[in-house]
Design an enzyme around this catalytic site. Sequence first.
Site, PDB file in Angstrom:
ATOM      1  N   CYS A  75       0.168 -10.172   2.912  1.00 16.97           N
ATOM      2  CA  CYS A  75       0.461 -11.602   1.982  1.00 16.97           C
ATOM      3  C   CYS A  75       0.152 -12.839   2.691  1.00 16.97           C
ATOM      4  O   CYS A  75      -1.005 -12.733   3.080  1.00 16.97           O
ATOM      5  CB  CYS A  75       1.980 -11.731   1.377  1.00 16.97           C
ATOM      6  SG  CYS A  75       3.184 -11.812   3.142  1.00 16.97           S
ATOM      7  N   ASN A  98       2.354 -12.895   6.606  1.00 22.37           N
ATOM      8  CA  ASN A  98       2.110 -11.569   7.575  1.00 22.37           C
ATOM      9  C   ASN A  98       3.804 -11.997   8.360  1.00 22.37           C
ATOM     10  O   ASN A  98       3.607 -10.657   8.937  1.00 22.37           O
ATOM     11  CB  ASN A  98       1.730 -11.376   8.008  1.00 22.37           C
ATOM     12  CG  ASN A  98       1.809  -9.893   8.751  1.00 22.37           C
ATOM     13  OD1 ASN A  98       1.138  -9.925   9.821  1.00 22.37           O
ATOM     14  ND2 ASN A  98       2.404  -8.460   8.121  1.00 22.37           N
ATOM     15  N   CYS A 155       6.726 -13.006   5.844  1.00 20.25           N
ATOM     16  CA  CYS A 155       7.814 -12.222   4.614  1.00 20.25           C
ATOM     17  C   CYS A 155       7.747 -11.891   4.328  1.00 20.25           C
ATOM     18  O   CYS A 155       8.257 -10.231   4.013  1.00 20.25           O
ATOM     19  CB  CYS A 155       8.111 -13.708   4.153  1.00 20.25           C
ATOM     20  SG  CYS A 155       8.704 -15.255   4.651  1.00 20.25           S
ATOM     21  N   ARG A 156       6.856 -11.222   2.998  1.00 27.47           N
ATOM     22  CA  ARG A 156       6.563 -10.214   1.540  1.00 27.47           C
ATOM     23  C   ARG A 156       6.370  -9.327   2.826  1.00 27.47           C
ATOM     24  O   ARG A 156       6.365  -7.791   2.503  1.00 27.47           O
ATOM     25  CB  ARG A 156       5.965 -10.991   0.981  1.00 27.47           C
ATOM     26  CG  ARG A 156       6.774 -12.056  -0.354  1.00 27.47           C
ATOM     27  CD  ARG A 156       5.870 -12.828  -1.149  1.00 27.47           C
ATOM     28  NE  ARG A 156       4.913 -13.426  -0.392  1.00 27.47           N
ATOM     29  CZ  ARG A 156       4.370 -13.890  -0.776  1.00 27.47           C
ATOM     30  NH1 ARG A 156       4.489 -14.400  -2.601  1.00 27.47           N
ATOM     31  NH2 ARG A 156       2.889 -14.771  -0.051  1.00 27.47           N
ATOM     32  N   SER A 157       4.857  -9.562   3.409  1.00 27.02           N
ATOM     33  CA  SER A 157       3.887  -8.140   3.873  1.00 27.02           C
ATOM     34  C   SER A 157       4.942  -7.233   4.891  1.00 27.02           C
ATOM     35  O   SER A 157       4.592  -5.778   4.516  1.00 27.02           O
ATOM     36  CB  SER A 157       2.889  -8.393   4.034  1.00 27.02           C
ATOM     37  OG  SER A 157       2.875  -9.517   5.018  1.00 27.02           O
ATOM     38  N   ASP A 182       6.803 -15.623  -2.819  1.00 32.55           N
ATOM     39  CA  ASP A 182       6.237 -16.485  -1.807  1.00 32.55           C
ATOM     40  C   ASP A 182       8.055 -16.834  -1.535  1.00 32.55           C
ATOM     41  O   ASP A 182       8.366 -17.801  -2.353  1.00 32.55           O
ATOM     42  CB  ASP A 182       5.509 -16.906  -1.266  1.00 32.55           C
ATOM     43  CG  ASP A 182       5.551 -17.582  -0.015  1.00 32.55           C
ATOM     44  OD1 ASP A 182       6.824 -17.342   0.715  1.00 32.55           O
ATOM     45  OD2 ASP A 182       4.130 -18.405   0.748  1.00 32.55           O
TER      46      ASP A 182
HETATM   47  C1  6LJ Z   1      -2.178 -24.768   8.321  1.00 27.62           C
HETATM   48  C2  6LJ Z   1      -1.101 -26.160   6.915  1.00 27.62           C
HETATM   49  C3  6LJ Z   1      -0.151 -24.739   6.305  1.00 27.62           C
HETATM   50  C4  6LJ Z   1       4.024 -22.170   1.050  1.00 27.62           C
HETATM   51  C5  6LJ Z   1       4.851 -20.330   4.791  1.00 27.62           C
HETATM   52  C6  6LJ Z   1       4.578 -21.199   2.458  1.00 27.62           C
HETATM   53  C7  6LJ Z   1       4.226 -21.930   3.445  1.00 27.62           C
HETATM   54  C8  6LJ Z   1       4.496 -19.502   3.814  1.00 27.62           C
HETATM   55  C9  6LJ Z   1       4.511 -21.900   4.640  1.00 27.62           C
HETATM   56  C10 6LJ Z   1       4.543 -18.140   4.102  1.00 27.62           C
HETATM   57  C11 6LJ Z   1       4.778 -17.802   5.062  1.00 27.62           C
HETATM   58  C12 6LJ Z   1      -1.140 -25.092   8.910  1.00 27.62           C
HETATM   59  C13 6LJ Z   1       0.135 -23.837   8.152  1.00 27.62           C
HETATM   60  C14 6LJ Z   1       1.924 -23.339   0.995  1.00 27.62           C
HETATM   61  C15 6LJ Z   1       4.521 -18.443   6.939  1.00 27.62           C
HETATM   62  C16 6LJ Z   1       4.047 -20.306   6.263  1.00 27.62           C
HETATM   63  C17 6LJ Z   1       3.843 -24.643   5.465  1.00 27.62           C
HETATM   64  C18 6LJ Z   1       2.393 -24.845   5.414  1.00 27.62           C
HETATM   65  C19 6LJ Z   1       2.201 -23.905   6.567  1.00 27.62           C
HETATM   66  C20 6LJ Z   1       3.373 -22.771   0.407  1.00 27.62           C
HETATM   67  C21 6LJ Z   1       3.142 -22.822  -0.891  1.00 27.62           C
HETATM   68  C22 6LJ Z   1       4.653 -22.235  -1.740  1.00 27.62           C
HETATM   69  C23 6LJ Z   1       5.372 -21.656  -1.290  1.00 27.62           C
HETATM   70  C24 6LJ Z   1       5.542 -21.530  -0.017  1.00 27.62           C
HETATM   71  N1  6LJ Z   1       1.317 -23.264   2.376  1.00 27.62           N
HETATM   72  N2  6LJ Z   1       4.265 -22.785   5.988  1.00 27.62           N
HETATM   73  N3  6LJ Z   1       0.528 -25.053   7.535  1.00 27.62           N
HETATM   74  N4  6LJ Z   1       4.552 -20.383   2.217  1.00 27.62           N
END
Ligand code: 6LJ
Length: 158
Positions: free
Chosen positions: A13, A16, A18-20, A130
């Site tokens: 995912c 790595n 949540c889902r995976s 997600d």
């Molecule tokens: C670089 C810029 C983004 C998410 C997640 C989303 C956002 C995640 C996350 C799944 C697992 C540094 C990191 C998106 C772990 C973290 C926030 C941003 C992280 C997104 C869009 C729609 C739904 C979910 N992006 N962290 N930073 N999924």
Amino acid sequence: MAAGEAKSVLFVCLGNICRSPIAESVFRKLVTDGNLENKWMIDSGAVSDWNVGRSPDARALSCLRTHGIGTTHKARQITKDDFLTFDYILCMDESNLRDLKRKSSHIKNCKAKIELLGSYDPQNQLIIEDPYYGNDEDFETVFEQCLRCCKAFLEKPH
Ligand code: 6LJ
């Protein structure tokens, strides 16, 4: 794959955490309960490098615990080697699938069959969304989707 040979699957995912790791833990439980440990190599990984080394999200761990499943997984990013060694790379949404296909297109001798885990769902919920910005109910939905799909995949890989 020759009959009797071990098969391998990597669940993927975005981060790595949540889902995976839920999919990996659910599949490992099914394999262990079926005494099939010698038949499967199982791991999970991320498209991104955002969470490398971290334990799964607390809500994912809590959801798994509710279902009597533990995990010691630490997040890792997928590598070129994964495409050369795994039989199956199963991902969660269209964005994961695009990223994986793009990465695999630069790799000679890609062995892995890259698919949506949801393509195994007997209830035809193709996308496992997600749950990062969601709630406990969204994690439970992910768990139930992963359970249905992992059962079907174990029974009959594509
Ligand atoms: C670089 C810029 C983004 C998410 C997640 C989303 C956002 C995640 C996350 C799944 C697992 C540094 C990191 C998106 C772990 C973290 C926030 C941003 C992280 C997104 C869009 C729609 C739904 C979910 N992006 N962290 N930073 N999924």
